[in-house]
Write an enzyme that holds these catalytic residues in place. Structure first.
Site, PDB file in Angstrom:
ATOM      1  N   GLU A  62      -6.674  -3.561 -10.945  1.00 42.99           N
ATOM      2  CA  GLU A  62      -6.035  -2.997  -9.745  1.00 42.99           C
ATOM      3  C   GLU A  62      -4.935  -1.983 -10.034  1.00 42.99           C
ATOM      4  O   GLU A  62      -4.830  -0.983  -9.333  1.00 42.99           O
ATOM      5  CB  GLU A  62      -5.520  -4.123  -8.844  1.00 42.99           C
ATOM      6  CG  GLU A  62      -6.641  -4.997  -8.272  1.00 42.99           C
ATOM      7  CD  GLU A  62      -7.706  -4.215  -7.475  1.00 42.99           C
ATOM      8  OE1 GLU A  62      -7.470  -3.057  -7.087  1.00 42.99           O
ATOM      9  OE2 GLU A  62      -8.790  -4.788  -7.251  1.00 42.99           O
ATOM     10  N   HIS A  94      -9.549   4.549  -3.340  1.00 37.78           N
ATOM     11  CA  HIS A  94      -9.345   3.313  -4.098  1.00 37.78           C
ATOM     12  C   HIS A  94     -10.685   2.736  -4.554  1.00 37.78           C
ATOM     13  O   HIS A  94     -10.887   2.424  -5.731  1.00 37.78           O
ATOM     14  CB  HIS A  94      -8.579   2.294  -3.246  1.00 37.78           C
ATOM     15  CG  HIS A  94      -8.225   1.041  -4.007  1.00 37.78           C
ATOM     16  ND1 HIS A  94      -7.075   0.938  -4.763  1.00 37.78           N
ATOM     17  CD2 HIS A  94      -8.875  -0.133  -4.141  1.00 37.78           C
ATOM     18  CE1 HIS A  94      -7.044  -0.261  -5.334  1.00 37.78           C
ATOM     19  NE2 HIS A  94      -8.117  -0.936  -4.962  1.00 37.78           N
ATOM     20  N   GLU A  95     -11.629   2.610  -3.620  1.00 34.40           N
ATOM     21  CA  GLU A  95     -12.927   2.007  -3.965  1.00 34.40           C
ATOM     22  C   GLU A  95     -13.711   2.896  -4.937  1.00 34.40           C
ATOM     23  O   GLU A  95     -14.377   2.402  -5.843  1.00 34.40           O
ATOM     24  CB  GLU A  95     -13.753   1.708  -2.704  1.00 34.40           C
ATOM     25  CG  GLU A  95     -13.044   0.823  -1.649  1.00 34.40           C
ATOM     26  CD  GLU A  95     -12.415  -0.458  -2.188  1.00 34.40           C
ATOM     27  OE1 GLU A  95     -12.816  -0.932  -3.279  1.00 34.40           O
ATOM     28  OE2 GLU A  95     -11.504  -0.993  -1.530  1.00 34.40           O
ATOM     29  N   TYR A 132      -1.630  -4.896  -7.895  1.00 28.38           N
ATOM     30  CA  TYR A 132      -1.808  -3.508  -7.477  1.00 28.38           C
ATOM     31  C   TYR A 132      -0.526  -2.708  -7.725  1.00 28.38           C
ATOM     32  O   TYR A 132      -0.537  -1.679  -8.400  1.00 28.38           O
ATOM     33  CB  TYR A 132      -2.124  -3.420  -5.979  1.00 28.38           C
ATOM     34  CG  TYR A 132      -3.421  -4.070  -5.539  1.00 28.38           C
ATOM     35  CD1 TYR A 132      -4.518  -3.284  -5.186  1.00 28.38           C
ATOM     36  CD2 TYR A 132      -3.546  -5.452  -5.463  1.00 28.38           C
ATOM     37  CE1 TYR A 132      -5.704  -3.856  -4.759  1.00 28.38           C
ATOM     38  CE2 TYR A 132      -4.737  -6.039  -5.043  1.00 28.38           C
ATOM     39  CZ  TYR A 132      -5.811  -5.239  -4.698  1.00 28.38           C
ATOM     40  OH  TYR A 132      -6.984  -5.823  -4.286  1.00 28.38           O
ATOM     41  N   ASP A 183      -8.070 -17.287  -5.032  1.00 33.65           N
ATOM     42  CA  ASP A 183      -7.803 -16.832  -3.663  1.00 33.65           C
ATOM     43  C   ASP A 183      -6.345 -17.066  -3.264  1.00 33.65           C
ATOM     44  O   ASP A 183      -5.767 -16.290  -2.510  1.00 33.65           O
ATOM     45  CB  ASP A 183      -8.730 -17.528  -2.655  1.00 33.65           C
ATOM     46  CG  ASP A 183     -10.165 -16.991  -2.725  1.00 33.65           C
ATOM     47  OD1 ASP A 183     -10.374 -15.903  -3.309  1.00 33.65           O
ATOM     48  OD2 ASP A 183     -11.070 -17.659  -2.212  1.00 33.65           O
TER      49      ASP A 183
END
Length: 573
Positions: free
Chosen positions: A319, A296-297, A384, A376
């Site tokens: 995402e 993913h990263e 995602y 946030d």
């Protein structure tokens, strides 16, 4: 040309000027838990008669501002509850479009800066030295640098960081040497350069008693010495994964790909800081198959870092595409069945999020409206997994994984080094698949993008891998005392790591098993000795629910040895 930008999460002037480069000088003060800073912003002027600009700042003490070496007037506007205070700067001269001005600011951060986490020696693995790490995404960079804190502006950066000499500093950039601090013999200055333009939210810093090991031709792993060998072993596949991602998405442009393993108190799975991915130590124990977090990263090096959402309202572009590429890596390195299995798992996670927020909550829209919404508060798995589901649905319609990955690669190459909105993404989709516009026009775009709740279509996934988990779970649920002898070690040897996680997850959704069953399961499967965090944290809950006394100290140990909310909260419950 880019559409005129307005970013509801930023106060900075976006139509008037754009930062091109940022030069940072930091003095890290652990006693006071502040960074003493000096930043020089190279700003390109975008309109005539330019004589003032606004930057984002939050909880910063500003001492002095100058422009092209000349002291200038500045004022901090009213503090907004999460956006901070606009830093309004007035120039004593006028500039015209195309000119540059260097704005220099001397300042200091606050001990409560939301981007910075200061750890005492007790909170580290080594227990001897303090530790500092940052997390700027989405809008916290303004608490550590006055800047245009918006993903719509990209710049290069250079930095020098003075730290106590027993510590090491790293940033989201290439290392550019170190030297003794001329003003204090107990300190060292580390230098960094980031030659690829990137948004402010990807600026990152870490300072601690760090060591490193080489794990590939362009990769090192960094951590406290307690973790470094284990980490080097766990991350040995990094180069293979980078090459796989390059074959899918195009060349890796950031030069170095290092990994930093943070102390156990890091609250997230990972953060895609350029040149230096941050990961939690819980991934060392094979969190949701460690490969998933790293894939993913790594994928973010293209979608997110190279092609960036213009504002946080389009976060799904970062995402959704990243999850899509992450699962394509799984397909290349493992199998298409694994990718399908991960798709099913993602759909379940989306169902959980929608249930949590409520099916009519606008924060479950794929494209959100963030006017007066704290980024946030809006964070969830929706961008995602609803994002992935849309891309997978389009893949099914457009002709399969190779065809659709061709589009994703082309989209990345076209928008590289820039930022994108959903509208621009969709226009390019229609351009790329110009022969299939009739099919694209039948997609319920409003249902997918601007409607809360679950998507209008559920994609078709291959359930082969999932079926094996369900079947074994049901055998245990239905087993009577006399059936227990039929279970053998071979049952779980047939499952791979993601399937084993799914098996214990399914057991947790059933009524608690009788203690005799749980003891038998331990006897044949030896689950107490499984290191994988995702398996262990579910297995220990199964044991505690069955009132197995011996499991209580093990569960308590796991709940207190790491700080990921995802594990700690359910164990205590």
């Amino acid at each position: 040309t880019m559409a005129p930008v307005s970013d509801p999460s930023s106060f900075s002037s976006l139509s008037k000027c754009a930062t091109k480069h940022l030069n940072l000088i930091y003095h890290v003060d652990f006693d006071r838990q502040v960074l003493k800073g000096k930043v020089a912003l190279t700003v390109e002027v975008l309109e005539d008669k330019f004589d003032s600009l606004t930057l984002d700042s939050k909880d910063l003490k500003i001492f002095k501002v100058s422009a092209n070496g000349q002291a200038v007037q500045f004022a901090l506007g009213t503090k907004h509850k999460f956006k901070g205070s606009p830093l309004e700067i007035t120039l004593p001269f006028e500039l015209s479009r195309g000119q540059h001005v260097i704005v220099e600011i001397e300042y200091e951060t606050s001990p409560s800066a939301t981007a910075l986490q200061w750890l005492t020696p007790k909170q580290t693995a080594g227990k001897k030295h303090p530790y500092l790490f940052s997390q700027c995404q989405a809008i916290h960079c303004r608490t550590m640098v006055p800047c245009q804190d918006t993903p719509s502006v990209k710049h290069t950066y250079y930095a020098q960081v003075s730290v106590p000499r027993e510590l090491v500093a790293l940033m989201s950039a290439l290392r550019d040497g170190q030297e003794p601090d001329p003003s204090d013999s107990n300190r060292v200055i580390y230098r960094f350069r980031q030659p690829v333009p990137m948004p402010a939210y990807l600026i990152a810093i870490v300072v601690g008693a760090l060591e490193s090991r080489e794990i590939g031709p362009r990769s090192r792993v960094w951590s406290e010495k307690e973790y470094v060998d284990e980490a080097a072993f766990e991350f040995s596949e990094t180069e293979t994964m980078l090459k796989t991602a390059e074959s899918l998405a195009g060349p890796y442009v950031w030069g170095q790909y290092d990994l930093l393993v943070l102390p156990p108190s890091f609250p997230y799975g990972g953060m895609e800081n350029p040149c230096l991915t941050f990961v939690t130590p819980t991934v060392l124990a094979g969190d949701r198959s460690l490969a998933g977090v790293i894939a993913h990263e790594i994928s973010h090096s293209w979608t997110g870092n190279l092609v960036t959402n213009r504002t946080w309202e389009h976060f799904w572009l970062n995402e959704g595409h990243t999850v899509y590429i992450e699962r394509m890596i799984a397909r290349c390195m493992e199998s298409e069945q694994l990718r399908q299995f991960e798709g099913i798992g993602g759909w379940k996670e989306l169902q959980e999020s929608v249930k949590e927020f409520g099916p009519n909550n606008v924060l479950t829209n794929l494209v959100t409206n963030l006017h007066e919404v704290d980024t946030d508060e809006a964070f969830s798995s929706v961008p995602y997994e609803k994002g992935f589901a849309l891309l997978y649905h389009l893949e099914e319609l457009m002709g399969g994984p190779e065809v659709f990955m061709g589009f994703v690669k082309s989209y990345i190459q076209l928008f590289a080094y820039g930022s994108v909105t959903t509208e621009e993404w969709k226009n390019y989709l229609f351009t790329y698949f110009k022969d299939k516009v009739d099919i694209l026009n039948k997609v319920d775009w409003n249902g997918w993008m601007h409607t809360p709740g679950m998507p209008p279509v559920k994609p078709q996934y291959d359930t082969t891998m999932a079926d094996a988990c369900t079947a074994l779970c049901q055998r245990w649920v239905k087993a009577k005392e006399e059936d227990l002898a039929s279970f053998t070690e071979a049952d779980v040897k047939k499952l791979n790591s993601p399937q084993l996680i799914e098996f214990v997850a399914l057991l947790l959704q059933e009524e608690p098993l009788p203690l005799s069953h749980v003891k038998k399961m331990q006897e044949v499967y030896q689950l107490n000795s499984v290191k994988n965090t995702e398996v262990r944290f579910r297995w220990l809950r199964i044991c505690v629910r069955a009132h197995w006394e011996e499991a209580v100290p093990l569960a308590l140990k796991m709940a207190t040895e790491q700080g990921r909310m995802k594990f700690t909260r359910p164990l205590f419950r």
